[in-house]
Design a protein around this motif. Structure first.
Motif, PDB file in Angstrom:
ATOM      1  N   ILE A   1      41.034  38.732  33.310  1.00  0.00           N
ATOM      2  CA  ILE A   1      40.268  39.203  32.161  1.00  0.00           C
ATOM      3  C   ILE A   1      41.181  40.047  31.292  1.00  0.00           C
ATOM      4  N   ASN A   2      41.450  39.564  30.100  1.00  0.00           N
ATOM      5  CA  ASN A   2      42.408  40.220  29.201  1.00  0.00           C
ATOM      6  C   ASN A   2      43.743  40.458  29.895  1.00  0.00           C
TER       7      ASN A   2
ATOM      8  N   ASN B   1      36.590  45.803  34.991  1.00  0.00           N
ATOM      9  CA  ASN B   1      36.482  44.511  34.295  1.00  0.00           C
ATOM     10  C   ASN B   1      35.777  43.451  35.135  1.00  0.00           C
TER      11      ASN B   1
ATOM     12  N   LEU C   1      32.851  45.264  28.084  1.00  0.00           N
ATOM     13  CA  LEU C   1      33.976  44.453  27.613  1.00  0.00           C
ATOM     14  C   LEU C   1      33.542  43.282  26.736  1.00  0.00           C
TER      15      LEU C   1
ATOM     16  N   SER D   1      38.598  36.347  27.562  1.00  0.00           N
ATOM     17  CA  SER D   1      38.600  37.378  26.513  1.00  0.00           C
ATOM     18  C   SER D   1      37.507  36.991  25.528  1.00  0.00           C
TER      19      SER D   1
END
Length: 487
Positions: A277-278, A288, A302, A328
């Motif tokens: 995640i990112n 996250n 997020l 993302s």
């Protein structure tokens, strides 16, 4: 059409040859049910749903087995005390199996939202304790395990002398021996790299079963060996799961099954890669960790917005299953637009007017997509081919290309097969539109009823209410209007 899949064991693509064609045995490691389903559950579920669908499209008869881990095991042999399911049961004042059932239901609901087909068999670890005990007896009889204070451990060093421990993950036992150290709680083991087949339960461990050695519970790795053999036989075609399970879980599975049976039991091992995640690994400590419900509702810090189940499915299919997948907001928004564009093209097919001639070769669509899918589930290439046909469909609609009635029927049928049956994408936009139309019609009818009530036309008012009731629509009158719901 020839199917090629990447075999983790041989580390290369191989032509798929089932043991007993046209039958195929597929086993996939399912969830441990002590929490809400999350992104980490979505990728393997969709990956092997794609494989399941493709095998069926190739006219194989597939027995797909995906297990549910509900025993509440301790994943690390050094762990003591409560298991995860029992701990949650104590906090929430529930029975452990009540917790397991609740999260099993949540997982199944999430899979339905993602249009993941249910497996042929979905066995639960707690329902196969007898089979696991019998498997331990066999391994003990073969000399590859030992008892220690009521627990049973697998003798990795003895196994490695006859077979090879580490063949799936590429590990070498000598290197593992040099790198391992003794840990607290592992004094019962002969070697720190040995793993538990059965653990004697500590007094506070709620989930326990009687065995010849102690009241306890099976080791985590054991359930898959026992259940895959029970439902797919001593040899079966494909075993799948996430790459994080390759070691130690799948490595230990191989050791258990081989020591008991005297031979390998799986022909092809398939592993999907991880989700980030990112750019970061997903984890609660990093803040996250996103559940599927949070994705669908948008309720996570997020997330910029909610993302529909089909957006998530389309996004996962855009990446090859063996590549890392990074979530993302930007990437999900792009996937949402791509999914909507594809669904709009499918809907546009019904608006195309046929001509006397065709300027396109419709047979290429299904042929090229299936070639991509048969090349180790190459869904990104398949989707790229689909978008070439999205462009062609738009040209057909605008008059830039022409198509006969027969070819239009073939194109419509093939697009449905690929999008719906192979990729498993459903048209949420159409469903949403139908829901809006339904709601509008009900409100229009109820406004007529409200007008009848204002004019004291009780007969008409009651007739509308009763008619809606028969259709499953309940109307609740309020002082300032009404509410309604579909039962």
């Amino acid at each position: 059409m020839e199917l090629k899949i990447y075999n983790t064991l041989s580390r290369k693509k191989e032509t798929f040859k089932p043991i007993n064609p046209p039958h195929v045995g597929l086993y996939v490691c399912g969830p441990t049910v002590y929490g809400d389903p999350h992104l980490g559950h979505a990728r393997p579920a969709i990956t092997f749903d794609l494989l399941f669908r493709l095998l069926q499209q190739l006219e194989y008869r597939v027995r797909y087995v995906r297990n549910i881990t509900d025993v509440g095991h301790l994943e690390n042999d050094a762990d003591t005390g409560e298991d995860k399911i029992a701990k949650k049961a104590r906090i929430e004042q529930l029975e452990p199996m009540e917790v397991a059932q609740y999260y099993t239901n949540r997982y199944r609901d999430a899979m339905r939202s993602l249009n993941v087909l249910p497996p042929s068999i979905e066995p639960q670890a707690s329902g196969h304790i007898i089979e696991q005990i019998e498997l331990i007896r066999t391994i003990l009889d073969k000399g590859f395990a030992y008892e220690s204070n009521g627990s049973i451990y697998f003798d990795v060093e003895k196994y490695d002398k006859q077979y090879h421990y580490g063949q799936l993950s590429g590990r070498v036992l000598e290197d593992m021996m040099a790198a391992t150290r003794s840990l607290d709680g592992q004094d019962d083991k002969r070697n720190p790299y040995d793993f538990a087949l059965w653990k004697k339960a500590s007094p506070e461990h709620i989930m326990r079963w009687p065995s010849p050695w102690s009241d306890g519970f099976p080791g985590w790795h054991l359930e898959c060996s026992a259940m895959s053999t029970k439902y797919l036989g001593e040899r079966f075609d494909i075993h799948g799961g996430g790459m994080d399970l390759m070691f130690p879980h799948h490595e230990c599975e191989i050791a258990q099954s081989t020591s008991a049976l005297g031979h390998d039991s799986v022909n092809y091992w398939m592993h999907n890669n991880m989700i980030t995640i990112n750019g970061q690994k997903m984890g609660k400590s990093l803040g996250n960790f996103i559940t599927l419900e949070e994705l669908f509702s948008g309720r996570h810090k997020l997330l910029d917005k909610a993302y529909s189940p089909m957006t998530i499915r389309f996004f996962i299919l855009q990446a090859h299953y063996r590549s890392t997948l990074d979530f993302s907001n930007e990437a999900l928004s792009a996937a949402e637009k791509g999914y909507e564009r594809l669904m709009k093209a499918v809907d546009t097919l019904h608006k195309i007017k046929p001509s006397s001639t065709s300027t396109i070769e419709v047979s290429k669509l299904k042929e090229e997509v299936m070639q991509a899918m048969c090349d180790d589930l190459n869904s990104p290439v398949a989707i790229a081919i689909l978008f070439e046909w999205v462009r062609i469909i738009n040209q057909l609609h605008d008059g830039g290309q022409s198509i006969t009635q027969s070819d239009l029927e073939t194109l419509t049928r093939d697009m449905h097969t690929i999008v719906s049956e192979v990729l498993g994408l459903t048209d949420e936009t159409a469903a949403s539109g139908r829901e809006e139309i339904t709601a509008g019609l009900i409100d229009m009818i109820l406004s007529v009823r409200q007008e009848a009530k204002n004019q004291k036309d009780w007969a008409t008012s009651d007739k509308i209410r009763d008619s809606l009731q028969q259709l499953g629509i309940t109307v609740k009158d309020r002082k300032d209007g009404y509410d309604w719901e579909i039962k």
